[in-house]
Scaffold this active site. Structure first.
Site, PDB file in Angstrom:
ATOM      1  N   HIS B 134       0.836  -1.533  -0.192  1.00 51.13           N
ATOM      2  CA  HIS B 134       0.092   0.287  -0.232  1.00 51.13           C
ATOM      3  C   HIS B 134       0.953   1.612  -0.384  1.00 51.13           C
ATOM      4  CE1 HIS B 134      -3.664  -2.123   0.189  1.00 51.13           C
ATOM      5  NE2 HIS B 134      -3.147  -3.043   1.817  1.00 51.13           N
ATOM      6  N   ASP B 171      -3.156 -10.701  -1.618  1.00 52.64           N
ATOM      7  CA  ASP B 171      -3.464  -9.711  -0.931  1.00 52.64           C
ATOM      8  C   ASP B 171      -5.411  -9.354  -0.880  1.00 52.64           C
ATOM      9  OD1 ASP B 171      -1.915  -8.317   1.911  1.00 52.64           O
ATOM     10  OD2 ASP B 171      -3.572  -7.650   1.263  1.00 52.64           O
ATOM     11  N   HIS B 173      -6.499  -7.455   0.285  1.00 55.93           N
ATOM     12  CA  HIS B 173      -6.707  -6.019   0.041  1.00 55.93           C
ATOM     13  C   HIS B 173      -6.101  -5.824  -1.253  1.00 55.93           C
ATOM     14  CE1 HIS B 173      -6.667  -6.124   4.388  1.00 55.93           C
ATOM     15  NE2 HIS B 173      -7.114  -4.622   3.870  1.00 55.93           N
ATOM     16  N   ASP B 260      -4.576 -13.002   4.511  1.00 55.43           N
ATOM     17  CA  ASP B 260      -5.126 -11.907   4.420  1.00 55.43           C
ATOM     18  C   ASP B 260      -6.833 -12.601   4.220  1.00 55.43           C
ATOM     19  OD1 ASP B 260      -4.565 -10.371   2.945  1.00 55.43           O
ATOM     20  OD2 ASP B 260      -4.445  -8.312   4.641  1.00 55.43           O
TER      21      ASP B 260
END
Lengths: 218, 386
Positions: B134, B171, B173, B260
């Site tokens: 990120h 991931d 996200h 995740d």
């Protein structure tokens, strides 16, 4: 920030009453637009849409089409009595006017002069900015009672968690009176504590729903 | 499939964490390493200790003004309001002493792993501290200060002009930071598979984000429905990833292996199990051998059930990367050591039992929506990749 002047297109492609349908259609194609304000002596007197233009002319393949495209003038087919917006109008008023009038664009007029045009796609862009989709964040929908102070209370929970609010919208709940739904965009990857604190304070998070393995719900 | 695999790590990289109740907890690294060792999958000779990235490395993708502020923050200097504008000192990205050095070390790890593989010194390399996808050019975001994959890719491109790198991010996200860094670059293909941004941070990663200018077509996003389970996750992965990688023909694959998307993860809403954490590395491994001479670098990423999910998922990653079979049972010594500290019961097996994760009620609808998304993506984006 949410006024028509902040979101309208300022460079407007216009036609005159004497413009042929062929020319007007070519302008729509070239600029990828669907609405053309019609001017006469610099003054707005009508609007013509690509749909008006098409329905005024014989279909593709019809032998009389080419002649009609050159013969028919914008002034014959345009809509007069045009609804307009002013630069200082709030975007929500313009959205309501477009929705209620079932129209796709509003020319923006300041005094006598045409200064811009606002279309449904301009409003979509305003909506996207309003909900903050261009900033990283998590989205929550929270139920809150329709009474003074409830928004302040959920804002207090964000403050206590030290999390910035990217955007907040509040609307009536599906059941009407008594309940409102707040749509929040929070500048965090980790809304876990906030979701818990909101629930405990009597402000349940509706979306995303909580689900545990094996529950089979949602 | 053989060849040397290395585990790029140094105890100093475990300093990258935010302390207290913060979900990003570097203890997950220690737990993973000890699990690998206890299962007999990791030997001293397989470790490589990296140097921290230099400022020059970091500046390949980050602004100097940002690097300067991270350094200041780590010394306890700087104006808090000013730092907050760079995403530093927020709830997500708290400042801790020496934050610059700790994160630069993580970047150095991923860069070292990538270099070892690209230079042919090893076949595959893993850096589980990495995967800070990120981090933006000029700000911290979502627990990420510096973007290790971004730096590693930018540096490899300098050292080997003309190479093509495929970045594959699973991931939960969206891999936004890496995507934006290479958004107009046709030599870097970013593929991110994640929970749709409708509710989840960062909110981006729709299929229409497909790159721009010369890079148009070289950003591929698979936004999955919330509560997607293994079958649909794997089906979507298989429908897209092998094809886009073959079409692109990279010289190296860098995978971000955040774990995740597991049903137990507290920060997101996918419902996957350990099955995907065996499937994805195994397939990326096979594709690397098929397409780019085996050159594969793997990083960690998100993963916030540090007790039940992360150690098992990244052990499975290491097993795949180092050509070993993961045993079925969790080792006693590991279970008794970490069981004492864990607030939840630790699973006795390395793999999840499918019976514990039955299909949810809306499974058919979710699968159908993912299928439509995949079809749409393949029609629109695949033809753009050359």
């Amino acid at each position: 920030m949410l006024l028509v002047r902040d979101w309208m297109a300022r460079e407007v492609v216009t036609v005159e009453t004497g413009t042929t349908v062929a020319e007007a259609l070519a302008l729509c194609r070239k600029h990828g637009i669907r609405h053309l304000p019609v001017l006469e002596g610099g003054r707005l007197i009508g609007v013509i849409s690509d749909r008006d233009l098409r329905s005024a002319t014989p279909a593709l393949g019809d032998p009389s089409r080419a002649e009609a495209l050159e013969r028919i003038r914008v002034g014959d087919e345009m809509t007069r009595d045009v609804a307009t917006a002013r630069p200082e109008d709030p975007v929500e008023d313009v959205a309501a006017a477009m929705y209620e009038g079932n129209i796709g664009c509003l020319p923006v007029v300041d005094g006598d002069g045409l200064v811009g045009i606002v279309t449904s796609s301009n409003l979509m862009r305003a909506l996207a900015q309003l909900v903050g989709v261009h900033e990283p964040g998590s989205r929550l929908e929270v139920a809150l009672p329709d009474r003074p102070g409830s928004l302040a209370e959920i804002a207090g929970i964000m403050r206590d968690a030290g999390v910035n609010v990217v955007s907040v919208l509040v609307t009536l709940g599906p059941d009407g009176a008594g309940q409102r739904i707040a749509v929040l965009r929070l500048a965090t990857i980790n809304p876990v504590r906030i979701v818990k604190d909101l629930g405990e304070a009597g402000y349940p998070v509706l979306w995303p729903p909580e689900m545990h393995p094996g529950e089979g719900g949602a | 499939m053989s060849g040397r695999a290395v585990f790029v790590h140094d105890a100093a990289m475990e300093e990258y964490g935010f302390g207290g109740e913060h979900p990003f907890n570097p203890m997950r690294l220690r737990m993973t390493i000890e699990l690998c060792e206890s299962l007999g999958l990791l030997k001293e000779s397989q470790f490589v200790a990296p140097e921290p990235a230099t400022d020059e490395d970091l500046r390949t993708v980050h602004y100097s003004s940002y690097v300067r502020r991270v350094r200041m923050a780590g010394r306890g200097e700087g104006d808090l309001e000013d730092l907050a504008r760079y995403g530093l000192g927020t709830q997500d990205n708290p400042i801790f002493p020496d934050i610059h050095r700790a994160c630069a070390h993580v970047v150095g790890g991923t860069f070292r792993a990538a270099r070892l593989v690209m230079n042919g010194e090893v076949e595959h390399a893993m850096c589980i501290s990495g995967g800070l996808h990120h981090a933006m050019r000029a700000s911290a975001s979502g627990f990420c200060i510096y973007n290790d994959a971004g730096v590693a890719i930018a540096r490899l491109k300098e050292e080997h002009p003309g190479i093509k790198v495929a970045y594959v991010d699973t991931d939960v996200h969206h891999g936004d930071g890496v995507q934006w860094m290479f958004y107009d670059d046709p030599e870097v293909l970013t593929v991110s598979m994640h929970e749709s941004g409708r509710y989840l941070f960062p909110g981006t990663g729709g299929i229409k984000e497909d790159g721009q200018r010369e890079g148009h077509g070289y950003s591929v996003n698979l936004p999955l429905e919330p509560f997607t389970q293994d079958d649909s996750f794997i089906e979507s992965f298989e429908a897209v990833v092998p094809e886009v990688l073959r079409a692109f023909g990279p010289d190296l694959i860098l995978s971000q292996n955040g774990c995740d998307a597991h049903a137990l993860d507290p920060l997101a809403h996918l419902s996957a199990t350990m099955r995907i954490y065996e499937h994805v590395p195994r397939r990326v491994h096979e594709l690397a051998h098929e397409i780019c001479g085996g050159r594969w670098v793997a990083t960690g990423g998100g993963g916030y059930d540090i007790w039940r999910v992360v150690p098992r998922a990244w052990t499975a990653l290491w097993a795949a990367l180092s050509h070993q079979e993961m045993p079925d049972e969790m080792p006693e010594d590991w279970l008794s050591k970490w069981g004492e500290e864990s607030p939840v019961k630790l699973p006795p097996f390395t793999r999840d039992d499918a019976d514990d994760y039955p299909p949810i009620k809306r499974a058919a609808e979710i699968e159908e929506r993912n299928r439509r998304m995949v079809e749409d993506l393949l029609t629109k984006v695949l033809p753009l990749i050359r």
